[in-house]
Design an enzyme around this catalytic site. Structure first.
Site, PDB file in Angstrom:
ATOM      1  N   GLY A 107      43.371  42.525  34.877  1.00  0.00           N
ATOM      2  CA  GLY A 107      44.232  43.235  33.941  1.00  0.00           C
ATOM      3  C   GLY A 107      45.605  43.534  34.525  1.00  0.00           C
ATOM      4  O   GLY A 107      46.624  43.418  33.838  1.00  0.00           O
ATOM      5  N   THR A 108      45.643  43.919  35.787  1.00  0.00           N
ATOM      6  CA  THR A 108      46.925  44.270  36.407  1.00  0.00           C
ATOM      7  C   THR A 108      47.863  43.072  36.397  1.00  0.00           C
ATOM      8  O   THR A 108      49.036  43.180  36.016  1.00  0.00           O
ATOM      9  CB  THR A 108      46.691  44.758  37.852  1.00  0.00           C
ATOM     10  OG1 THR A 108      45.879  45.933  37.796  1.00  0.00           O
ATOM     11  CG2 THR A 108      47.998  45.057  38.558  1.00  0.00           C
ATOM     12  N   SER A 150      40.797  42.413  30.977  1.00  0.00           N
ATOM     13  CA  SER A 150      40.227  42.308  32.320  1.00  0.00           C
ATOM     14  C   SER A 150      38.744  42.005  32.229  1.00  0.00           C
ATOM     15  O   SER A 150      38.048  42.576  31.379  1.00  0.00           O
ATOM     16  CB  SER A 150      40.437  43.657  33.025  1.00  0.00           C
ATOM     17  OG  SER A 150      39.757  43.676  34.253  1.00  0.00           O
ATOM     18  N   GLN A 159      40.851  48.243  27.986  1.00  0.00           N
ATOM     19  CA  GLN A 159      39.736  49.141  27.660  1.00  0.00           C
ATOM     20  C   GLN A 159      39.120  48.863  26.294  1.00  0.00           C
ATOM     21  O   GLN A 159      38.008  49.315  26.027  1.00  0.00           O
ATOM     22  CB  GLN A 159      40.197  50.605  27.726  1.00  0.00           C
ATOM     23  CG  GLN A 159      40.574  51.068  29.118  1.00  0.00           C
ATOM     24  CD  GLN A 159      39.388  51.118  30.088  1.00  0.00           C
ATOM     25  OE1 GLN A 159      38.228  51.161  29.675  1.00  0.00           O
ATOM     26  NE2 GLN A 159      39.673  51.096  31.375  1.00  0.00           N
ATOM     27  N   HIS A 206      36.261  42.564  34.503  1.00  0.00           N
ATOM     28  CA  HIS A 206      35.240  43.441  35.110  1.00  0.00           C
ATOM     29  C   HIS A 206      34.932  44.689  34.301  1.00  0.00           C
ATOM     30  O   HIS A 206      34.045  45.453  34.644  1.00  0.00           O
ATOM     31  CB  HIS A 206      35.607  43.786  36.563  1.00  0.00           C
ATOM     32  CG  HIS A 206      36.723  44.756  36.742  1.00  0.00           C
ATOM     33  ND1 HIS A 206      36.487  46.079  37.065  1.00  0.00           N
ATOM     34  CD2 HIS A 206      38.056  44.613  36.686  1.00  0.00           C
ATOM     35  CE1 HIS A 206      37.665  46.694  37.199  1.00  0.00           C
ATOM     36  NE2 HIS A 206      38.620  45.822  36.976  1.00  0.00           N
ATOM     37  N   ASN A 233      42.848  54.426  28.984  1.00  0.00           N
ATOM     38  CA  ASN A 233      41.734  54.368  29.922  1.00  0.00           C
ATOM     39  C   ASN A 233      41.214  55.741  30.324  1.00  0.00           C
ATOM     40  O   ASN A 233      40.079  55.878  30.740  1.00  0.00           O
ATOM     41  CB  ASN A 233      42.131  53.575  31.173  1.00  0.00           C
ATOM     42  CG  ASN A 233      43.487  53.963  31.711  1.00  0.00           C
ATOM     43  OD1 ASN A 233      44.462  54.027  30.961  1.00  0.00           O
ATOM     44  ND2 ASN A 233      43.571  54.207  32.992  1.00  0.00           N
ATOM     45  N   THR A 261      45.424  27.188  42.301  1.00  0.00           N
ATOM     46  CA  THR A 261      44.169  26.595  41.820  1.00  0.00           C
ATOM     47  C   THR A 261      43.363  27.650  41.069  1.00  0.00           C
ATOM     48  O   THR A 261      43.130  28.736  41.584  1.00  0.00           O
ATOM     49  CB  THR A 261      43.361  26.049  43.012  1.00  0.00           C
ATOM     50  OG1 THR A 261      44.179  25.108  43.701  1.00  0.00           O
ATOM     51  CG2 THR A 261      42.071  25.388  42.557  1.00  0.00           C
ATOM     52  N   CYS A 272      41.928  53.267  38.931  1.00  0.00           N
ATOM     53  CA  CYS A 272      42.715  52.120  39.374  1.00  0.00           C
ATOM     54  C   CYS A 272      43.679  52.464  40.496  1.00  0.00           C
ATOM     55  O   CYS A 272      44.189  51.600  41.169  1.00  0.00           O
ATOM     56  CB  CYS A 272      43.488  51.545  38.200  1.00  0.00           C
ATOM     57  SG  CYS A 272      42.382  51.124  36.875  1.00  0.00           S
TER      58      CYS A 272
HETATM   59  N1  PLP Z   1      45.034  48.520  32.173  1.00  0.00           N
HETATM   60  C1  PLP Z   1      44.128  49.461  31.889  1.00  0.00           C
HETATM   61  C2  PLP Z   1      44.252  50.232  30.617  1.00  0.00           C
HETATM   62  C3  PLP Z   1      43.075  49.723  32.771  1.00  0.00           C
HETATM   63  O1  PLP Z   1      42.186  50.670  32.485  1.00  0.00           O
HETATM   64  C4  PLP Z   1      42.987  48.971  33.963  1.00  0.00           C
HETATM   65  C5  PLP Z   1      41.929  49.264  34.951  1.00  0.00           C
HETATM   66  O2  PLP Z   1      41.188  50.199  34.834  1.00  0.00           O
HETATM   67  C6  PLP Z   1      43.933  47.966  34.206  1.00  0.00           C
HETATM   68  C7  PLP Z   1      44.955  47.774  33.294  1.00  0.00           C
HETATM   69  C8  PLP Z   1      43.872  47.114  35.432  1.00  0.00           C
HETATM   70  O3  PLP Z   1      42.881  46.132  35.311  1.00  0.00           O
HETATM   71  P1  PLP Z   1      42.295  45.393  36.621  1.00  0.00           P
HETATM   72  O4  PLP Z   1      41.409  46.396  37.298  1.00  0.00           O
HETATM   73  O5  PLP Z   1      41.546  44.221  36.095  1.00  0.00           O
HETATM   74  O6  PLP Z   1      43.453  44.998  37.454  1.00  0.00           O
END
Ligand code: PLP
Length: 378
Positions: A69-70, A197, A177, A199, A149, A235, A322
């Site tokens: 997600g990041t 994301s 989320q 996970h 989140n 890759t 996070c």
């Molecule tokens: N954005 C939101 C709203 C999140 O809750 C999170 C992680 O909790 C992220 C982005 C980041 O995702 P990742 O952990 O896959 O980098």
């Protein structure tokens, strides 16, 4: 132990592990190789891309696999802004994830962008009117998360997107989320780009994607061999993409078949309030994720409550997981005007397998734990 921290992460689904296994072992090829070993990996990657595209109802070319997600948020905010320089004005809400906020700060510092941060109301809602008030002719991108989140508030994304499009700006939403809990098809939300994301929905950590509607210019952040249609070199994690596609497909299917989970959430919220009179719900009472109940507990420390709950077999969190080891108060709660209560926050988040009975048992534990802590504090 009852795990109520699904917003932080989830276990990998068996189906995802099984789907990815061949691409870690016998089918280990590099999808860019032109021989048969590579072609089989490329075929699996293409199939994973088609699955993700189907879930979000976009073309397969609109899916860019990322490390999570990041990275998807960074790619959306920086990549769309730098590639579409119709202006240098960006709009975000005050409750965005750090991945979005730090990306806009980067554009401000190094690329001369101006950023408007839209305030939220005391339920954490970003109204379309508040966004509309800061939009300009030179606004390039609006980025507002689909669901928060920490407090679970769901934003009126379609209305915000309409306002953004009315001035010709692009619209991105961080749906990390909400995917698997809400309808996140791009057409329904009216957005141009969406991050998610793996996970959070049963794929391994280190998987995710940016999903794009239509042909959008996107400046890559990672340069190299031109993988992912030139938008993200390196890759690809074929196994990761296969697991991500499997998990998001299952999560979306569960969302459609499991019926309305909001009633279970509301029963849990009512039960917590009944047993712990100092508990106040944070976030919107109804426009919130079906799997989120977050509270502040008058006069008690959030960390103390978490430890007490863990000793009684319930795992939850005080907010975002996070930013590891963070001690300053949450910017989300501060933006909602909860300065005085920010250190007494506890967030319970769960997935589709958590039952009503489990949640009601947790509510009783919350009552026992907070009563014991209040007695100690006297
Ligand atoms: N954005 C939101 C709203 C999140 O809750 C999170 C992680 O909790 C992220 C982005 C980041 O995702 P990742 O952990 O896959 O980098």
């Amino acid at each position: 132990m009852i795990y109520l921290d699904a917003a932080a992460t989830t276990p990998v689904r068996r189906e995802a592990v099984e789907a990815m296994w061949p691409f870690l072992t016998s089918e280990f090829g590099n999808p860019s190789s032109v021989h048969a070993v590579g072609e089989s990996a490329a075929g699996a990657l293409a199939a994973a891309r088609r699955t993700v595209a189907r879930v979000f109802e976009v073309r397969a070319t609109g899916v860019v696999f990322t490390s999570g997600g990041t990275e998807a948020d960074n790619l959306a905010v920086k990549g769309l802004s730098l590639a579409n320089p119709r202006g240098r004005h960006l709009v975000v809400s005050a409750v965005e994830h750090e991945a979005v906020l730090r990306s806009t700060e980067y554009l401000e510092r190094f690329h001369g962008f101006e950023v408007s941060v839209v305030p939220v109301d005391d339920h954490g809602v970003v109204s379309a009117a508040a966004v509309g008030a800061v939009l300009r002719e030179d606004t390039t991108l609006v980025s507002v998360m689909h669901a928060n989140n920490e407090v679970g508030t769901v934003q009126p994304i379609a209305g915000i997107a309409r306002a953004a499009h009315a001035v010709g700006a692009l619209m991105h939403t961080d749906a990390v989320q909400s995917v698997g809990q809400l309808d996140t098809r791009l057409g329904e939300l009216g957005v141009d780009a969406l991050s998610f994301s793996g996970h959070k929905l049963g794929a391994p950590k280190g998987t995710g994607a940016l999903v794009l509607r239509g042909r959008l210019d996107l400046e890559p952040l990672v340069h190299g061999g031109g993988q992912e249609n030139g938008r993200r070199s390196g890759t690809e994690s074929v196994a990761g993409a296969v697991a991500l596609a499997t998990a998001v497909n299952l999560a979306d299917g569960e969302r459609l078949t499991m019926g309305d989970r909001r009633a279970i959430r509301d029963d849990f919220i009512a039960a917590v309030r009944a047993v712990s009179p100092g508990a106040r719900l944070t976030g919107h009472p109804s426009e919130r994720l079906p799997g989120n109940a977050s509270f502040v507990f008058d006069g008690l420390g959030g960390e103390t409550i978490l430890l007490e709950l863990e000793s009684r077999g319930v795992v939850s969190s005080s907010g975002s997981a996070c930013a590891a080891g963070r001690t300053e108060p949450s910017h989300v709660l501060l933006a909602m005007g909860l300065e005085a209560d920010a250190d007494s926050a506890v967030r319970f988040t769960w997935g589709p397998t958590t039952t009503r009975d489990e949640l009601l048992a947790v509510a009783r534990t919350v009552g026992d734990a907070t009563t014991a802590l209040r007695t100690l504090a006297r």
